[in-house]
Design a protein around this motif. Sequence first.
Motif, mmCIF file in Angstrom:
data_model
loop_
_atom_site.group_PDB
_atom_site.id
_atom_site.type_symbol
_atom_site.label_atom_id
_atom_site.label_comp_id
_atom_site.label_asym_id
_atom_site.label_seq_id
_atom_site.Cartn_x
_atom_site.Cartn_y
_atom_site.Cartn_z
ATOM 1 N N PRO A 1 35.698 41.716 46.558
ATOM 2 C CA PRO A 1 34.860 42.297 47.693
ATOM 3 C C PRO A 1 33.878 43.278 46.983
ATOM 4 O O PRO A 1 34.374 43.794 46.035
ATOM 5 C CB PRO A 1 35.826 42.835 48.528
ATOM 6 N N VAL A 2 32.738 43.399 47.469
ATOM 7 C CA VAL A 2 31.781 44.159 46.839
ATOM 8 C C VAL A 2 32.156 45.772 47.148
ATOM 9 O O VAL A 2 31.743 46.580 46.321
ATOM 10 C CB VAL A 2 30.204 43.872 47.201
ATOM 11 N N ALA A 3 33.013 45.958 48.045
ATOM 12 C CA ALA A 3 33.586 47.096 48.237
ATOM 13 C C ALA A 3 35.193 47.126 48.576
ATOM 14 O O ALA A 3 35.436 46.257 49.498
ATOM 15 C CB ALA A 3 33.033 48.284 49.138
ATOM 16 N N PHE A 4 36.272 47.937 48.254
ATOM 17 C CA PHE A 4 37.448 47.806 48.458
ATOM 18 C C PHE A 4 37.600 48.711 49.749
ATOM 19 O O PHE A 4 37.882 49.996 49.452
ATOM 20 C CB PHE A 4 38.372 48.201 47.380
ATOM 21 N N THR A 5 37.395 48.191 51.046
ATOM 22 C CA THR A 5 37.565 48.991 52.153
ATOM 23 C C THR A 5 38.841 49.222 52.804
ATOM 24 O O THR A 5 39.067 50.374 53.694
ATOM 25 C CB THR A 5 36.533 48.370 53.146
ATOM 26 N N GLY A 6 39.865 48.365 52.468
ATOM 27 C CA GLY A 6 40.977 48.495 53.317
ATOM 28 C C GLY A 6 42.092 49.190 52.651
ATOM 29 O O GLY A 6 41.919 50.100 51.837
ATOM 30 N N ASN A 7 43.404 48.945 52.786
ATOM 31 C CA ASN A 7 44.661 49.457 51.976
ATOM 32 C C ASN A 7 44.939 48.880 50.617
ATOM 33 O O ASN A 7 45.831 49.364 49.982
ATOM 34 C CB ASN A 7 45.625 49.577 52.782
ATOM 35 N N THR A 8 44.292 47.753 50.251
ATOM 36 C CA THR A 8 44.612 46.987 49.139
ATOM 37 C C THR A 8 43.140 46.528 48.451
ATOM 38 O O THR A 8 42.283 46.570 49.171
ATOM 39 C CB THR A 8 45.562 45.816 49.295
ATOM 40 N N ARG A 9 43.417 46.289 47.007
ATOM 41 C CA ARG A 9 42.472 45.816 46.435
ATOM 42 C C ARG A 9 42.880 44.339 45.848
ATOM 43 O O ARG A 9 43.592 44.425 45.119
ATOM 44 C CB ARG A 9 42.190 46.852 45.233
ATOM 45 N N THR A 10 42.086 43.407 46.337
ATOM 46 C CA THR A 10 42.449 42.142 46.204
ATOM 47 C C THR A 10 41.267 41.382 45.615
ATOM 48 O O THR A 10 40.256 41.337 45.953
ATOM 49 C CB THR A 10 43.056 41.248 47.425
ATOM 50 N N VAL A 11 41.686 40.591 44.505
ATOM 51 C CA VAL A 11 40.819 39.573 43.930
ATOM 52 C C VAL A 11 41.598 38.463 43.542
ATOM 53 O O VAL A 11 42.560 38.063 43.542
ATOM 54 C CB VAL A 11 40.035 40.224 42.419
ATOM 55 N N GLU A 12 40.558 37.180 43.410
ATOM 56 C CA GLU A 12 41.042 35.891 43.175
ATOM 57 C C GLU A 12 40.402 35.325 41.629
ATOM 58 O O GLU A 12 39.326 35.471 41.698
ATOM 59 C CB GLU A 12 40.792 34.914 44.363
ATOM 60 N N LEU A 13 41.445 34.673 40.919
ATOM 61 C CA LEU A 13 41.047 34.451 39.494
ATOM 62 C C LEU A 13 41.356 32.933 39.402
ATOM 63 O O LEU A 13 42.348 32.254 39.906
ATOM 64 C CB LEU A 13 41.954 35.325 38.444
ATOM 65 N N THR A 14 40.520 32.363 38.381
ATOM 66 C CA THR A 14 40.727 30.999 38.090
ATOM 67 C C THR A 14 40.502 31.181 36.448
ATOM 68 O O THR A 14 39.797 31.938 36.214
ATOM 69 C CB THR A 14 39.715 30.020 38.640
ATOM 70 N N GLY A 15 41.034 30.062 35.622
ATOM 71 C CA GLY A 15 41.034 30.349 34.124
ATOM 72 C C GLY A 15 41.637 31.721 33.610
ATOM 73 O O GLY A 15 42.904 31.745 33.906
ATOM 74 N N GLU A 16 40.944 32.366 32.900
ATOM 75 C CA GLU A 16 41.569 33.617 32.138
ATOM 76 C C GLU A 16 40.558 34.946 32.215
ATOM 77 O O GLU A 16 39.606 34.665 32.412
ATOM 78 C CB GLU A 16 41.855 33.267 30.756
ATOM 79 N N GLY A 17 41.785 35.905 32.615
ATOM 80 C CA GLY A 17 40.994 37.154 32.741
ATOM 81 C C GLY A 17 41.783 38.400 32.301
ATOM 82 O O GLY A 17 43.291 38.215 32.094
ATOM 83 N N TYR A 18 41.277 39.323 31.514
ATOM 84 C CA TYR A 18 41.761 40.440 30.942
ATOM 85 C C TYR A 18 41.485 41.560 32.078
ATOM 86 O O TYR A 18 40.126 41.884 32.177
ATOM 87 C CB TYR A 18 41.731 40.836 29.717
ATOM 88 N N PHE A 19 42.721 42.782 32.546
ATOM 89 C CA PHE A 19 42.244 43.537 33.478
ATOM 90 C C PHE A 19 42.527 44.811 33.130
ATOM 91 O O PHE A 19 43.646 44.925 32.381
ATOM 92 C CB PHE A 19 42.862 43.292 34.850
#
Length: 392
Positions: free
Chosen positions: A211-229
């Motif tokens: 989401p372009v802004a985390f407006t709720g009570n959680t921060r949720t993203v969806e990944l495919t492939g590989e990512g470092y956070f």
Amino acid sequence: MSVPEEQLLAALAEKFLAGTATDEEQQQLHQLYDQWTDEEETVVSKTEHAEELRAEILQALKDRINGQAKVVPFYKRKAWQLVAAASLIIVAGVLLFYYLQTDSHKKELASKETKVPANQSPVLPGKDRATLTLSNGTVIDLDSSGAGLLAQQGNTNIINKDGKIIYDPNKKGSGEIIYNTISTPRGGQYQLVLPDGSKVWLNATSSLKFPVAFTGNTRTVELTGEGYFEVAKNATKPFFVKVNDVEIKVLGTHFNIMAYNEEEAIKTTLLEGSVNVTTQSTKQSAILKPGEQVSVSQSSQLSQPIPVQTEEVVSWTNGKFYFNNADIKVIMRQIARWYDVEVEYRNISAETQLGGVVSRKEDIKQLLNYFEIAGKVHFTLEGRKIIVSNKN
């Protein structure tokens, strides 16, 4: 090889790299190297500076092989005193092995180098490139986008700065959830700063929906492939990464997720903090400690946490391939994604393993030559296809 002999070997190698070794010392170095075997791998010390030191040693050896006079003063670092002498030979052994051969043996090795047609076009390594898909379906090519404001989504400005995309909320959101997706192709990678300040590195053939802004009570993203956070801490708003049937929950931490469809399992590796990995269908979960990794099989079975070398897992974020006795097909899948090539196997042993640390900026022919000299495989490059076979 005894410890004094290892120390002598390292001292002679230092002089050799600096170009100050006498003919007699070079001959002694050659003799000591001939005595060295793979058993010395057990003496490598794992220090926090080891990876940096190894990279410098590797570059110094490459410079020497290419006939350059540049000397890298890596022995001036205090960390060198904490690294076992044999690590010099273990990490850069492929290159040193090649350099110390007799001229006749070098010619023999050269005859076995990766075969490349005379009219072969260069196969270049990957680079920073990606596309950004906005909520209305507009696709922005980040390769050709200039620095500055790219777009505005809701109340969030999207800025291209210093080779990464930054999402900057300029005021509180309206509550509407707007999603964007950043995608990297084969031969691409990119960095992203999310609206909460969390940082994400995407490897080749990967995507992140967020989401372009985390407006709720959680921060949720969806990944495919590989990512470092590197997740910004916020105890009141946990961060979730969804990957197929897997959900990773964090509060603030550094971790890597590898979730390519062609790999046997989804692997989550923790570097700092704590994460909880859960499978939605089987309701299994595991809490990781720093330095641990869990795998989720294609049938959603969760493994027990195991200790791993995190510097190997995240080496791609530092511009390196790092393989520690890795299966040849695992290695070639990484190479295929980064160089955007196809791979064909011909009579290759299923148990073939290779190791080493190599820059991801290497010309693909040179990269394959390193592995060919070090292992029991042979490579042939035909256009954008690599043929892998056993050495005769």
